[in-house]
Enzyme design. Structure first.
Site, PDB file in Angstrom:
ATOM      1  N   SER A 188      46.986  22.589 -24.084  1.00 18.44           N
ATOM      2  CA  SER A 188      45.885  22.262 -25.455  1.00 18.44           C
ATOM      3  C   SER A 188      46.066  23.732 -25.994  1.00 18.44           C
ATOM      4  CB  SER A 188      44.041  22.514 -24.542  1.00 18.44           C
ATOM      5  OG  SER A 188      43.286  22.552 -26.024  1.00 18.44           O
ATOM      6  N   ASP A 206      42.294  11.182 -25.523  1.00 20.09           N
ATOM      7  CA  ASP A 206      41.348  12.408 -25.913  1.00 20.09           C
ATOM      8  C   ASP A 206      40.982  12.111 -26.588  1.00 20.09           C
ATOM      9  OD1 ASP A 206      41.870  15.172 -26.080  1.00 20.09           O
ATOM     10  OD2 ASP A 206      44.133  15.461 -25.686  1.00 20.09           O
ATOM     11  N   HIS A 224      41.735  14.448 -22.285  1.00 18.97           N
ATOM     12  CA  HIS A 224      42.159  15.779 -22.659  1.00 18.97           C
ATOM     13  C   HIS A 224      43.212  16.342 -21.034  1.00 18.97           C
ATOM     14  CE1 HIS A 224      43.219  18.801 -24.873  1.00 18.97           C
ATOM     15  NE2 HIS A 224      42.529  19.919 -24.036  1.00 18.97           N
TER      16      HIS A 224
END
Length: 253
Positions: A79, A205, A233
């Site tokens: 991320s 996600d 995610h």
């Protein structure tokens, strides 16, 4: 900046995402450290790393990481950590031997020419809620990360436990991290990266849309894209063994 090193083998740097800390890697780290010398980072104001104003300025952050970490390492970023790792590959190419972007978008918030990202109004609402109620916002973010996973309750439990095990992130660091997500545009870095690069996307996600694959492939035709079906995610929490396999296949190519 706090960095913990564990295991033996080629150097592998792991960079966590927004609001978390290095402990989030625990399920995957246990597997990877059998084959790699893993360096897990606490970003500024997170985990055991101190916070100073300006620590998330990209040039400052990259310079500190470059000084602390070995040459020619493999970088794995999740991320926001993927954005940090991608920026590292652009500005300090001698530090990055291979690059793995896990559930990460070079441009996190939508623009007219980049629809494969979080809608700007959704992001702004989330940012505003952080200032009003940090604890509730962090819990909401954990639930967003778990959404779409095969066993969302397990992911929520593990992320919540990891968050509770360390100091609560500095409010200023959280706000600075959101500012990075809002403003950083690393599409040019991805287009020009010259080391072998892998992007791992999760099919379900809710933060990094699966449609990203088509756009990043146009930016970087040499990019290897792996999709993890049925996961959200945080795929390395839901399926650490499966994630390890995908990562090591790329590393050993």
């Amino acid at each position: 900046m706090h960095i913990n090193s564990i295991g033996q083998g080629p150097d592998l740097v792991l960079v966590h995402g927004w609001s978390m800390h290095s402990g989030v890697w625990s399920p995957l780290l246990e597997l990877l450290s059998e084959h790699f010398r893993c360096h897990v980072i606490d970003l500024p104001g997170h985990g055991q790393s101190d916070w100073h104003e300006g620590d998330f300025e990209l040039s400052t952050l990259l310079a500190k990481l470059a000084e602390a970490l070995p040459e020619k390492a493999i970088w794995l970023g999740w991320s926001l950590g993927g954005q940090v790792s991608l920026a590292m590959a652009k500005h300090y190419p001698e530090k990055v031997k291979k690059l793995i972007l896990l559930a990460s978008n070079p441009r996190f918030v939508q623009t007219e020419d980049w629809p494969c990202a979080m809608a700007a109004d959704v992001f702004e609402t989330f940012s505003s809620s952080l200032a009003e109620d940090q604890q509730q916002t962090l819990q909401r973010f954990i639930m967003l990360q778990a959404k779409g996973a095969e066993q969302p309750r397990q992911v929520i439990k593990q992320l919540s436990e990891q968050l509770a095990q360390q100091h609560v992130p500095e409010p200023a660091a959280l706000q600075a991290g959101l500012k990075c997500l809002a403003e950083w545009d690393l599409r040019d870095a991805l287009a020009t990266v010259n080391c072998p690069t892998q992007m791992i996307l999760a099919e379900n996600d809710h933060l990094i849309p699966f449609s990203l694959a088509e756009y990043v492939q146009k930016l970087q035709p040499k990019l290897r894209i792996d999709v993890m079906p049925g996961l959200g995610h945080a795929p390395f929490i839901s399926q650490p063994q499966q994630c390890q396999l995908v990562i090591e296949q790329f590393i050993h190519e």
